[in-house]
Write a protein that holds these residues in place. Structure first.
Motif, PDB file in Angstrom:
ATOM      1  N   PRO A 259      -3.543  13.055  -6.188  1.00 43.57           N
ATOM      2  CA  PRO A 259      -3.728  11.778  -6.873  1.00 43.57           C
ATOM      3  C   PRO A 259      -4.783  10.918  -6.192  1.00 43.57           C
ATOM      4  O   PRO A 259      -4.983  11.034  -4.987  1.00 43.57           O
ATOM      5  N   ASP A 260      -5.437  10.080  -6.940  1.00 41.88           N
ATOM      6  CA  ASP A 260      -6.428   9.199  -6.337  1.00 41.88           C
ATOM      7  C   ASP A 260      -5.784   7.859  -5.978  1.00 41.88           C
ATOM      8  O   ASP A 260      -4.569   7.708  -6.019  1.00 41.88           O
ATOM      9  N   LYS A 261      -6.634   6.879  -5.667  1.00 43.22           N
ATOM     10  CA  LYS A 261      -6.097   5.603  -5.202  1.00 43.22           C
ATOM     11  C   LYS A 261      -5.263   4.889  -6.281  1.00 43.22           C
ATOM     12  O   LYS A 261      -4.498   3.990  -5.980  1.00 43.22           O
ATOM     13  N   ASN A 262      -5.391   5.334  -7.533  1.00 41.17           N
ATOM     14  CA  ASN A 262      -4.619   4.679  -8.593  1.00 41.17           C
ATOM     15  C   ASN A 262      -3.150   5.089  -8.616  1.00 41.17           C
ATOM     16  O   ASN A 262      -2.383   4.640  -9.460  1.00 41.17           O
ATOM     17  N   ALA A 263      -2.771   5.974  -7.701  1.00 40.19           N
ATOM     18  CA  ALA A 263      -1.370   6.415  -7.665  1.00 40.19           C
ATOM     19  C   ALA A 263      -0.434   5.343  -7.129  1.00 40.19           C
ATOM     20  O   ALA A 263       0.772   5.435  -7.291  1.00 40.19           O
ATOM     21  N   GLN A 264      -0.988   4.371  -6.440  1.00 42.27           N
ATOM     22  CA  GLN A 264      -0.151   3.307  -5.897  1.00 42.27           C
ATOM     23  C   GLN A 264      -0.387   2.015  -6.670  1.00 42.27           C
ATOM     24  O   GLN A 264      -1.483   1.783  -7.176  1.00 42.27           O
ATOM     25  N   ASN A 265       0.651   1.216  -6.729  1.00 40.72           N
ATOM     26  CA  ASN A 265       0.474  -0.119  -7.270  1.00 40.72           C
ATOM     27  C   ASN A 265       0.338  -1.061  -6.082  1.00 40.72           C
ATOM     28  O   ASN A 265       1.302  -1.301  -5.358  1.00 40.72           O
ATOM     29  N   TYR A 266      -0.863  -1.586  -5.892  1.00 40.96           N
ATOM     30  CA  TYR A 266      -1.128  -2.424  -4.713  1.00 40.96           C
ATOM     31  C   TYR A 266      -0.763  -3.882  -4.937  1.00 40.96           C
ATOM     32  O   TYR A 266      -0.848  -4.688  -4.038  1.00 40.96           O
TER      33      TYR A 266
ATOM     34  N   SER B 233      13.269  -0.018 -17.770  1.00 41.39           N
ATOM     35  CA  SER B 233      12.769  -0.612 -16.538  1.00 41.39           C
ATOM     36  C   SER B 233      12.039   0.460 -15.716  1.00 41.39           C
ATOM     37  O   SER B 233      12.590   1.532 -15.461  1.00 41.39           O
ATOM     38  N   HIS B 234      10.808   0.184 -15.333  1.00 39.79           N
ATOM     39  CA  HIS B 234      10.021   1.199 -14.615  1.00 39.79           C
ATOM     40  C   HIS B 234       8.909   0.533 -13.818  1.00 39.79           C
ATOM     41  O   HIS B 234       8.597  -0.638 -14.025  1.00 39.79           O
ATOM     42  N   ARG B 235       8.329   1.294 -12.920  1.00 36.10           N
ATOM     43  CA  ARG B 235       7.075   0.857 -12.305  1.00 36.10           C
ATOM     44  C   ARG B 235       5.948   1.408 -13.175  1.00 36.10           C
ATOM     45  O   ARG B 235       6.197   2.224 -14.058  1.00 36.10           O
ATOM     46  N   GLN B 236       4.731   1.015 -12.896  1.00 33.60           N
ATOM     47  CA  GLN B 236       3.624   1.559 -13.690  1.00 33.60           C
ATOM     48  C   GLN B 236       3.674   3.082 -13.648  1.00 33.60           C
ATOM     49  O   GLN B 236       4.028   3.655 -12.628  1.00 33.60           O
TER      50      GLN B 236
ATOM     51  N   ILE C 210       0.791  -1.230   0.000  1.00 34.57           N
ATOM     52  CA  ILE C 210       0.000   0.000   0.000  1.00 34.57           C
ATOM     53  C   ILE C 210       0.823   1.279   0.000  1.00 34.57           C
ATOM     54  O   ILE C 210       0.289   2.343  -0.162  1.00 34.57           O
ATOM     55  N   LEU C 211       2.135   1.202   0.208  1.00 36.52           N
ATOM     56  CA  LEU C 211       2.964   2.414   0.227  1.00 36.52           C
ATOM     57  C   LEU C 211       3.731   2.604  -1.075  1.00 36.52           C
ATOM     58  O   LEU C 211       4.587   3.472  -1.173  1.00 36.52           O
ATOM     59  N   ASN C 212       3.415   1.815  -2.074  1.00 42.44           N
ATOM     60  CA  ASN C 212       4.264   1.678  -3.240  1.00 42.44           C
ATOM     61  C   ASN C 212       3.815   2.592  -4.386  1.00 42.44           C
ATOM     62  O   ASN C 212       2.951   2.234  -5.176  1.00 42.44           O
ATOM     63  N   SER C 213       4.390   3.793  -4.472  1.00 42.81           N
ATOM     64  CA  SER C 213       3.990   4.754  -5.518  1.00 42.81           C
ATOM     65  C   SER C 213       4.366   4.276  -6.910  1.00 42.81           C
ATOM     66  O   SER C 213       5.418   3.675  -7.094  1.00 42.81           O
ATOM     67  N   LYS C 214       3.528   4.622  -7.860  1.00 43.77           N
ATOM     68  CA  LYS C 214       3.893   4.408  -9.259  1.00 43.77           C
ATOM     69  C   LYS C 214       4.933   5.460  -9.666  1.00 43.77           C
ATOM     70  O   LYS C 214       5.213   6.394  -8.912  1.00 43.77           O
ATOM     71  N   ASP C 215       5.471   5.338 -10.871  1.00 44.53           N
ATOM     72  CA  ASP C 215       6.472   6.298 -11.353  1.00 44.53           C
ATOM     73  C   ASP C 215       5.796   7.464 -12.077  1.00 44.53           C
ATOM     74  O   ASP C 215       4.819   7.270 -12.814  1.00 44.53           O
ATOM     75  N   LEU C 216       6.371   8.629 -11.893  1.00 41.81           N
ATOM     76  CA  LEU C 216       5.881   9.829 -12.570  1.00 41.81           C
ATOM     77  C   LEU C 216       6.239   9.777 -14.058  1.00 41.81           C
ATOM     78  O   LEU C 216       7.363   9.412 -14.413  1.00 41.81           O
TER      79      LEU C 216
END
Ligand code: SF4
Length: 405
Positions: free
Chosen positions: A305-312, A292-295, A222-228
């Protein structure tokens, strides 16, 4: 023109960043630069980096952006005096104590306020301006509307914003998770990124607020931010009055640095060529998917940002392409590559260079080792030779699509 500012974790990456289109680079010394795990630069290497960058008429900024403790101050003073002597173009600073030292011992070097100082409003910008800062690297947590208002209220200061790269769940790294859990201090550049770890967490003190938690057999993220990623906002950003756009990632590979830099370079050039009719190209996002990246998401650009800012679901990186190596020379008709990963005869590999339109693919028919003996496949950390009937640009990189079967 707006400045495109790229990260450089070592001298090789710096050369790639500049060659692939950065107007300026930012680096860190072995200490005080908030990326202890990057290779970083010794004093002598900083000097070489400054000379190399200035030779290309580009700029180099040095991060001295830790939140210093008393015991750091003497060493920081000496470091800043050294940076003044070798004529770096700016210091990136967060700590008011370090600002004081820089003003005293290196008054002529411009100071840029690090994003780590979390500057989020125009009064704060004015405050730092009065205290001698020439540029403000705005907090990542600002919307474009807020940035435009700051520009309008404080027209005579340089503003820089992040457009691409990793995000923190906290205010840009001002976070004690790593300190608390494993005694590694994010504010001294030693974050272990525990926000990416797999947690089993129950939050019981916020009745009525439901945080979505998806769990797999390992836990939740739950603390895992996506990439800008703001590549699709380039025209609005360039019209906002921002002076510099910044790519995050001093710890990333030279392939990442080069490819992300050339995409933003192309977008910026494309904008200036077609100002009234700018169209983002599909290839921009396609290429950004190949590092290589996160979403990706657009951070705070449109507001909170809404709840979609994190990759759960996963803290892992998305890797569609493998960085295979970089061109290091040409000898006796062979191109010499420094090999980072295995490829074999029969593989289709891709060659990328500064300009997107010059990319091409090639099915490998022969590979040679350094002594020109034919080999079936390459081994990491060796030199391999390739014979091609076309000319390669300096700094060419090779990569391969990862087979996901
Ligand atoms: S733990 Fe995560 S949120 Fe905290 S500073 Fe490190 S990367 Fe940023």
């Amino acid at each position: 023109m707006i400045e495109l500012l790229s990260p450089a974790g070592n001298l090789t990456k710096l050369k790639y960043a500049l060659h692939y289109g950065a107007d300026a680079v930012y680096i860190g010394g072995k200490k005080f630069g908030l990326r202890q795990k990057a290779d970083n630069f010794s004093p002598e290497q900083i000097k070489q980096a400054v000379e190399y960058t200035h030779h290309l008429n580009k700029k180099i900024y040095i991060a001295v952006n830790i939140y210093a403790h008393n015991q750091h101050l003497d060493e920081i003073k000496n470091f800043i005096k050294y940076l003044k002597m070798i004529k770096v173009d700016a210091l990136i600073i967060s700590d008011p104590g370090v600002v004081t030292i820089a003003r005293k011992y290196a008054e002529e070097i411009p100071m840029h306020l690090s994003t780590q100082a979390n500057c989020t409003n125009y009064e704060s910008v004015k405050f730092w301006q009065k205290n001698g800062l020439q540029r403000i690297i705005l907090a990542r947590e600002l919307s474009i509307a807020e940035i435009k208002e700051i520009r309008q209220k404080v027209p005579n200061i340089e503003l820089e914003m992040f457009v691409h790269g990793a995000m923190c769940i906290s205010y840009s790294g001002r976070c004690l998770l790593s300190n608390f859990l494993i005694q590694r201090n994010a504010n001294l550049g030693d974050c272990a990124q525990p926000c990416r770890w797999k947690y089993s967490l129950v939050e019981e003190t916020r009745p009525g607020q439901f945080f979505p938690i998806l769990e797999d057999e390992y836990g939740t993220y739950i603390l895992n931010s996506k990439d800008l990623c703001l590549i699709n906002k380039i025209s609005e950003i360039l019209e906002s009055g921002i002076d510099s756009i910044k790519i995050e990632g001093r710890m990333k590979s030279l392939y990442y640095t080069a490819n992300v830099t050339r995409i933003y370079r192309d977008a910026v050039n494309n904008y200036y060529k077609n100002q009234h009719n700018y169209q983002s190209k599909n290839i921009y996002l396609d290429e950004l998917e190949k590092v290589s990246h996160r979403q990706y998401y657009e951070g705070f650009y449109n507001g909170r940002p809404d709840k979609n800012a994190q990759n759960y679901e996963s803290s892992g990186y998305i890797r569609n392409y493998q960085f295979l190596g970089e061109l290091i020379g040409k000898k006796h008709g062979f191109y010499q590559f420094n090999i980072r990963a295995k490829f074999s005869i029969g593989d289709t590999i891709e060659f990328i260079s500064q300009y997107l339109e010059d990319d091409f693919s090639w099915t490998v028919d022969k590979i040679y080792d350094e002594e020109q003996n034919e080999i079936e496949f390459t081994k990491p950390n060796t030199i391999a030779l390739l014979k091609l009937n076309r000319k390669l640009s300096p700094f060419t990189i090779i990569r391969k699509k990862i087979d996901k079967c």
